[in-house]
Enzyme design. Structure first.
Site, PDB file in Angstrom:
ATOM      1  N   HIS A  95       0.856  -1.190   0.000  1.00  0.00           N
ATOM      2  CA  HIS A  95       0.000   0.000   0.000  1.00  0.00           C
ATOM      3  C   HIS A  95       0.887   1.234   0.000  1.00  0.00           C
ATOM      4  CE1 HIS A  95      -3.174   2.823   1.164  1.00  0.00           C
ATOM      5  NE2 HIS A  95      -4.003   1.901   0.746  1.00  0.00           N
ATOM      6  N   ASP A 117      -7.939  -5.196  -0.429  1.00  0.00           N
ATOM      7  CA  ASP A 117      -8.357  -6.003  -1.587  1.00  0.00           C
ATOM      8  C   ASP A 117      -7.979  -7.471  -1.490  1.00  0.00           C
ATOM      9  OD1 ASP A 117      -7.524  -3.086  -3.291  1.00  0.00           O
ATOM     10  OD2 ASP A 117      -9.542  -3.934  -3.174  1.00  0.00           O
TER      11      ASP A 117
END
Ligand code: SDX
Length: 392
Positions: A270, A327
C-alpha cells in the site's frame, strides 16, 4: 470533544488538501472516519450510518438516520430512459465500463441539482449518486447475464435492495440472507472512504473546476478501475485461483520478489500503510463468518491464509513493509456470496461513491477552494528555433 492532529512542516507542504473526513496513520495501521476507528464502525455501525457520518460530520440520532435512509431509498430508481442506455453496451462489457458510462450519463439527466454553489442542491446530487449506484451496478450485472432489470424494493435495506436487484428474478420471491446482507454491508463500510487515494483525488481535481458532480464521479470510477487501485480485488482473486493450492505459493512469492518479473502479489502492499491495513483484519474475520454461515469450503481461503502467513515471514515483504490490504480478502467473500470477479470493483465503486461525494462536498463548500493545478518538473529540451521540414 475531539482533539486536533498536528503535522510536521514537511508533510504540510506536500499535502494536496485539508480534509476532516478520514485520518490514516500508515505506520500504525490506524484508519478513522471523523475520529471513529474503522474496526468499531465495521462491527457496530451500518453503511448508511457511516454515509451519514461522512456527509454530515457526526453520527446520526435514530430519527436522523431514519430520515436519511428514507431520502436515499426514494432516490434509488433510475430514469427509465437510462435503462435503454444499457442497450448500447455489448453484453460482455466490463461492469466498470458500464458504470463509468451510466454515471457520466446521469449528468445529462439532472440539470436541477448541479448548481454546486447551492449546498441544498449539492446534497441532492450526493443523495442521488449514493442512492442510484447500487441500481446502476445491479443493472450492469443483469445486463451482462441477459436477465431482466429488477426495480428497487423500498421495503428492503440499502444493501438488501442491492442484493435483490442483483440476484433476484421476477419469476420468484428473493429472500435476503441476513448473514450475507450484514457481511456485504460491512464490506461497503470498509470501502466507503480512504482519504486522498487516486480515485478520490481524481474526483476532487475534476470537481475543483466546478464540473458536474455526476461527471466527476464517472472520472473516479474510471480511476478506481485500474489493477493498482480498486481493480486489485478482482486481480487478487484471479491470482489466488491461479496459485490454486498451497504448494504453489513459494513459486508466486519468488515471482513477486523478482524485479525482472512484472508480477506483484495482488492485494498486498500500500502507498500509505506500512503496517497491516485495518480493513484487511476485519475482512479476514468476515470471510470466516460467511464461509461458516454459507458452508463454503472453497480452498481459495486456505491459499489466501497460507500466502499471507508465508509472505509476512519473508524478509523481502518484511523489509519493504508489505502487508495485505483491503483487496486481499474481499474477493474471496464476494465470490462466496455469488458475485463474478468482474463485479468486485463495481462493488468497490458503489461503496466508494459515499467517500467521493463527501470529499467533493467538503471541497466545494470551502469558499477558498480554487481549481486544482498540479505542477511538474520539466525534463524536456530548452527553448530552440523551428526548423522548416525541407531542412530536417
Ligand atoms: C487500494 O491509496 C489508497 O488508499 C488505495 C486504497 C483505497 O482504499 O482507496 O487503499 C485501495 O488501491 C489498495 C491497493 C490495491 N493494489 C494492490 O493490491 C496491487 C498490488 N500492490 C502494488 O501494486 C503496490 O503495493 C501499490 C500500488 C499498492 C503501491 O505501490 P508502491 O507505491 O510502488 O508501493 P511501495 O512504494 O510501498 O513499494 C515498495 C516496494 C517496491 O519495490 P522497490 O522499488 O522498493 O524495490 O515494494 C514493492 C515495490 O516494487 N512492492 C511489491 C508489492 N507492492 C509493492 N512487491 C511485490 N508485490 C507487491 N504487491
Amino acid at each position: 470533544q475531539t482533539g486536533k492532529f498536528t503535522y510536521d512542516p514537511g508533510f504540510t507542504s506536500t499535502a494536496s488538501c485539508e480534509s476532516g473526513l478520514t485520518y490514516i496513520d500508515g505506520d500504525e495501521g490506524v484508519l478513522l472516519h471523523r475520529g471513529y476507528p474503522i474496526g468499531q464502525l465495521a462491527e457496530q455501525s451500518s453503511f448508511m450510518e457511516v454515509a451519514y457520518l461522512l456527509l454530515n460530520h457526526e453520527l446520526p440520532s435514530s430519527d436522523e438516520l431514519a430520515k436519511f435512509e428514507n431520502t436515499i431509498t426514494r432516490h434509488t430508481m433510475l430514469h427509465e430512459q437510462l435503462a435503454t442506455f444499457y442497450r448500447g453496451f455489448r453484453r460482455d462489457a466490463h461492469p466498470m465500463a458500464v458504470m463509468c458510462g451510466v454515471a457520466g450519463a446521469l449528468s445529462a439527466f439532472y440539470h436541477d441539482s448541479t448548481d454546486i454553489t447551492d449546498p441544498k442542491q449539492r446534497m441532492i446530487a450526493s443523495h442521488r449518486l449514493i442512492a442510484k449506484m447500487p441500481t446502476i451496478a445491479a443493472m450492469a450485472y443483469k445486463y451482462s447475464v441477459g436477465q431482466p432489470f429488477l426495480y428497487p424494493d423500498n421495503k428492503l435495506s440499502y444493501t438488501g435492495n442491492f442484493l435483490r436487484m442483483t440476484f433476484g428474478v421476477p419469476a420468484e420471491e428473493y429472500e435476503v440472507n441476513p448473514v450475507v446482507e450484514k457481511a456485504l454491508d460491512r464490506i461497503f463500510i470498509l470501502h466507503a472512504d480512504h482519504e486522498q487515494n487516486a480515485s478520490t483525488s481524481t474526483v476532487r481535481l475534476a470537481g475543483s473546476s466546478g464540473a458536474n458532480p455526476f461527471a466527476c464521479i464517472a472520472a473516479g470510477i474510471a480511476c478506481l478501475w485500474g489493477p493498482a487501485h480498486g481493480g486489485a480485488n478482482e486481480a487478487a482473486l484471479n491470482m489466488l485461483h491461479e496459485i490454486g493450492r498451497p504448494e504453489r505459493i513459494p513459486e508466486f512469492i519468488a515471482r513477486a520478489k523478482d524485479k525482472n518479473d512484472p508480477f506483484r502479489l495482488m492485494g498486498f502492499g500500500h502507498r500509505v500503510y506500512k503496517n497491516y491495513d485495518p480493513r484487511a483484519t476485519v475482512m479476514q474475520k468476515t470471510v470466516r463468518e460467511v464461509f461458516e454461515a454459507l458452508k463454503v469450503n472453497d480452498p481459495v481461503f486456505e491459499v489466501a491464509l497460507q500466502l499471507e502467513e508465508m509472505a509476512l515471514k519473508d524478509p523481502y515483504f518484511v523489509e519493504k513493509k508489505l502487508f495485505p490490504n483491503v483487496d486481499f480478502y474481499s474477493g474471496v467473500i464476494l465470490s462466496a456470496i455469488g458475485f463474478p470477479t468482474t463485479m468486485f470493483t463495481a462493488l468497490f465503486a458503489l461503496a466508494r461513491t459515499v467517500g467521493w461525494v463527501a470529499q467533493w462536498n467538503e471541497m466545494i463548500s470551502d469558499p477558498e477552494q480554487k481549481i486544482g493545478r498540479p505542477r511538474q518538473l520539466y525534463t524536456g529540451p530548452t527553448q530552440r528555433d523551428y526548423v522548416p521540414v525541407g531542412q530536417r
